[in-house]
Design a protein around this motif. Sequence first.
Motif, PDB file in Angstrom:
ATOM      1  N   VAL A   8       0.851  -1.169   0.000  1.00 54.33           N
ATOM      2  CA  VAL A   8       0.000   0.000   0.000  1.00 54.33           C
ATOM      3  C   VAL A   8       0.894   1.228   0.000  1.00 54.33           C
ATOM      4  N   ASP A  10       0.105   4.620  -0.845  1.00 54.83           N
ATOM      5  CA  ASP A  10      -0.380   5.937  -0.470  1.00 54.83           C
ATOM      6  C   ASP A  10      -1.754   5.821   0.163  1.00 54.83           C
ATOM      7  N   ASP A  11      -2.249   6.960   0.629  1.00 55.38           N
ATOM      8  CA  ASP A  11      -3.510   6.952   1.364  1.00 55.38           C
ATOM      9  C   ASP A  11      -4.698   6.584   0.493  1.00 55.38           C
ATOM     10  N   ASP A  58      -6.620   1.934   4.362  1.00 49.39           N
ATOM     11  CA  ASP A  58      -5.854   2.760   3.444  1.00 49.39           C
ATOM     12  C   ASP A  58      -4.389   2.774   3.866  1.00 49.39           C
ATOM     13  N   GLY A  59      -3.580   3.574   3.193  1.00 49.15           N
ATOM     14  CA  GLY A  59      -2.147   3.584   3.462  1.00 49.15           C
ATOM     15  C   GLY A  59      -1.788   4.051   4.854  1.00 49.15           C
ATOM     16  N   VAL A 114       1.193  -1.341   7.663  1.00 50.16           N
ATOM     17  CA  VAL A 114       0.537  -0.058   7.907  1.00 50.16           C
ATOM     18  C   VAL A 114       0.147   0.016   9.378  1.00 50.16           C
TER      19      VAL A 114
END
Length: 336
Positions: A8, A10-11, A58-59, A114
Amino acid sequence: MAGTDNSVADDDALYVLTAVLLTPAQFPSVLGDDYPAACAALNLEPYAEGYGLVLGQDGDGARWTVVVDDVSLVAVAIASWDCGMEYDLSPDDRSVVCALPGWPLAVAVAAPGVKAPHDPAPDPEAEADGEDLAPLSPPDTDVWGPAQRRLGADAIALQWAAWREQVDDETVFAPVGGEDSDGSVARGPDTDGSGTDSGAGPQVAGDAGESSGPEEAAEAADEAEAGKAAADEATLPGGRPDVRLPGAHPGVRRALAEAHGYVGTPPPPGRVRSSFAPGDARMIRADGPGWSMVARTDDIAFVLLDEVPGEILTVGRGTELPKLLKALDAMAVRPS
């Protein structure tokens, strides 16, 4: 369960952890008694074709639920994961309906590399417009209530044989008053078969015959009180409901009456669902205000009530239950 994005970056990237269907025939019943109620819990319109819910991080590790209208894609992914196969669930942007912060269901895994799962930070622009949504969170199942009641019914449906073997056939189908097995009632272990049952509906476990005198009545009352005390103390490991053979609880009769009403007046989609069962039988799942029922069309039924925490009440076949289950199966929604 499978992750589809091993790095992952990026956001905006989403590490997919799992997915579930949200359709009239298959939806997380913990969210509501029927499909429209489950959709309302997520602020979604009850679209007839249904949705797929993709749960991931997400990231930054924040929890997100991506709602897609490509139900077939999500169904294939779930089937592949259930078979132990890898499947890259990557919905097309055009199929994305919305992205909701948080998870509506408990997820036991987390994305590697993450931060630990957490709710995303509020969106300042959405806050300014008054459109910021509170993060989704799983319903509280620590205290008995509608969510835990429906989860209990789902558990029985998934492990029918394990729950069914806790109810002895001789107890459930013992004949009364010389009737053959087709006219039997469901009785608790305290009955001696000397009584009759005048009810025309499905027979509820624990429907006892009339006692023949005051001594028998006193003994029956003592036994009933002792049985109630034991039921209050005994639960299965992990807080799961335990099977009981109580008297004819009014809540059970209410549930059966409402289930009968569904046949004449169809309820909201998903309130009654029919799924595969071994042999030629079908598994029936029905819900209503304060109650859930799970039954096999060739066997008995189990009922769970909000008003009776942690107990499973049994309904014997008698002469009417098979008719009710057949009628519910005929009008139920089924997985496609």
